[in-house]
Design an enzyme around this catalytic site. Sequence first.
Site, PDB file in Angstrom:
ATOM      1  CE1 TYR A  83      -3.794   2.084   0.791  1.00 40.23           C
ATOM      2  CE2 TYR A  83      -2.273   3.138   2.240  1.00 40.23           C
ATOM      3  CZ  TYR A  83      -4.027   3.017   1.914  1.00 40.23           C
ATOM      4  OH  TYR A  83      -4.871   3.971   1.872  1.00 40.23           O
ATOM      5  CB  SER A 223       6.018 -11.114  37.673  1.00 43.65           C
ATOM      6  OG  SER A 223       6.996 -10.667  36.524  1.00 43.65           O
ATOM      7  N   GLY A 224       9.324 -12.281  38.836  1.00 46.51           N
ATOM      8  CA  GLY A 224      10.315 -13.394  37.927  1.00 46.51           C
ATOM      9  C   GLY A 224       9.742 -13.554  36.342  1.00 46.51           C
ATOM     10  N   GLY A 225       9.230 -12.876  35.790  1.00 49.51           N
ATOM     11  CA  GLY A 225       8.955 -13.507  33.905  1.00 49.51           C
ATOM     12  C   GLY A 225      10.141 -12.231  33.302  1.00 49.51           C
ATOM     13  CB  VAL A 226      11.212 -12.501  29.995  1.00 52.33           C
ATOM     14  CG1 VAL A 226      12.476 -11.898  29.098  1.00 52.33           C
ATOM     15  CG2 VAL A 226      11.259 -13.821  29.727  1.00 52.33           C
ATOM     16  CG  ASP A 227       8.696  -8.662  29.502  1.00 53.70           C
ATOM     17  OD1 ASP A 227       9.474  -9.141  28.809  1.00 53.70           O
ATOM     18  OD2 ASP A 227       7.381  -8.567  28.933  1.00 53.70           O
ATOM     19  CB  SER A 228       8.986  -7.767  35.938  1.00 51.31           C
ATOM     20  OG  SER A 228       9.089  -9.044  35.832  1.00 51.31           O
ATOM     21  CB  SER A 229      13.649 -11.230  35.431  1.00 57.43           C
ATOM     22  OG  SER A 229      12.575 -11.966  36.319  1.00 57.43           O
ATOM     23  CE  LYS A 370       8.548 -12.188  26.431  1.00 56.65           C
ATOM     24  NZ  LYS A 370       7.877 -11.050  27.326  1.00 56.65           N
TER      25      LYS A 370
END
Length: 514
Positions: A83, A223-229, A370
């Site tokens: 487009y 939280s122990g997740g990737v982003d917050s770690s 990510k």
Amino acid sequence: MTRETVIVIDFGGQYNQLVARRVRECNVYCEIYSYKTDIEKIKEMNPKGIILTGGPNSCYEPDSPSYTKELFELGIPVLGLCYGAQLMMHLLGGKVITPEVGEYGKTEITYSKNGVLFQGLPEKSVCWMSHFDRISEVAPGFEVTAFTADCPIAATQNVEKKLYAIQFHPEVLHTENGTEMIKNFVRGVCGCAGDWKMDTFVEESIRTIREKVGDGKVLLALSGGVDSSVAAGLLSRAIGKQLTCVFVDHGLLRKNEGDEVEAVFGEGGIFDLNFIRVNAQERYYKKLAGVTEPEQKRKIIGEEFIRIFEEEAKKIGAVDFLAQGTIYPDVVESGLGGESAVIKSHHNVGGLPDFVDFKEIIEPLRDLFKDEVRKAGLELGIPEYLVFRQPFPGPGLGVRIVGEVTAEKVRIVQDADYIYREEIANAGLDRSIGQYFAALTNMRSVGVMGDERTYDYAVALRAVNTVDFMTADAAEIPFEVLQKVMSRIINEVKGVNRVFYDLTSKPPGTIELE
Ligand code: XMP
């Protein structure tokens, strides 16, 4: 800090994030803006190049997304895709038509030797087409640089004005050498040096966080997740003990996960920060006793988290900043241009800031995709088992235990999941499957073990491949791997006498069991 930037102007195409990802793969920083963004704002950003994305409309319809022609007169290189290519031609005096047949899928294409973006590529190749409209006449000053059987103008260029238009999608991997074409644009035509690298990002971020925070206090829900770690790691490197992380162990984490998080971020770990672990397991199990309705379970888990975080925040008192692990796709999905980011909280509840006394939000990963977050995590020295952690729902094992949650059921699902993950890793499949985990069905059935009759639970193994988590297909795991997992779970996890493999796609299923 001035960062070499290429801007993607989004016209509603399905691949807009992919375009930006590909540019960043060329080590060039890239941001996405809506076609509604004012040209003055674009000029202020002083981009090295501009890419116009695809979109579902016909550019010659009066209400279709458009842009001011001035964009092509700034002297900044512009690349139009699909487009975006048609719009460029339409605005500059070429012609776009709606032919009787469109072109979809992999298509053989021929590139001309003059095509600046196709330098170093084979003359004949395969591209990914997905369009109805096509360019029938190029604008004055343009030359055709590629064609297919149904599309005589598959690419065109005006080298002098640094304007390039491509009808197909180089950002889609089905286009052979697509990334090379984007590289030829951003590194060649735009002259970007390619200095967007995670080690420099980490250094720069540490500097900007220090400047912004000064001697202020920062609070982060870890939280122990990737982003917050990774956010915690980055903030801690920048401001050390001015950062306090609250980690709520709700007893619904994977086996050993709470201790793993504490080992990295707690006392004696690799980071310098104030780490508060709240062991709320018993509190959660009490709240969840007798609750079987999935939505109610989710609600209780979310609300309890807020309450605990609130209690801890009160103890800490006022802070200057509340940190969040928001990442770039969150920003893009919350509205292009990203003036206001979504509030991404530990349990997707939104609303954390309502009760925490803070002045400003700080989002150190706001610019990263990510996989870049993961790379930054490795740069910071966060161990691989945290950095490459599977996506994990906020409500944790609460949505992987069908029916009532009890400490006993949590133990069963943790142990079964641990074995499953271990065997998937042993088989070398851990990085190739999108998401996989063990869950506990609420079914108990008769079995025999030794000479004994048993009446135990059935564990469900789930493994899916997915691009966006909106749709998913069951992953094909070799039968012998599944059998090994089954046999280990039944032998090693007390209370289980059956193992199922969940074959359901999404839709009609969901990825999680509840
Ligand atoms: P479903 O089960 O909806 O899952 O197909 C899609 C993806 O989202 C994750 N998931 C959640 N994540 N809070 C979260 O933070 C939740 O309540 C939640 N429910 C599902 C799931 O793990 C999968 O990656």
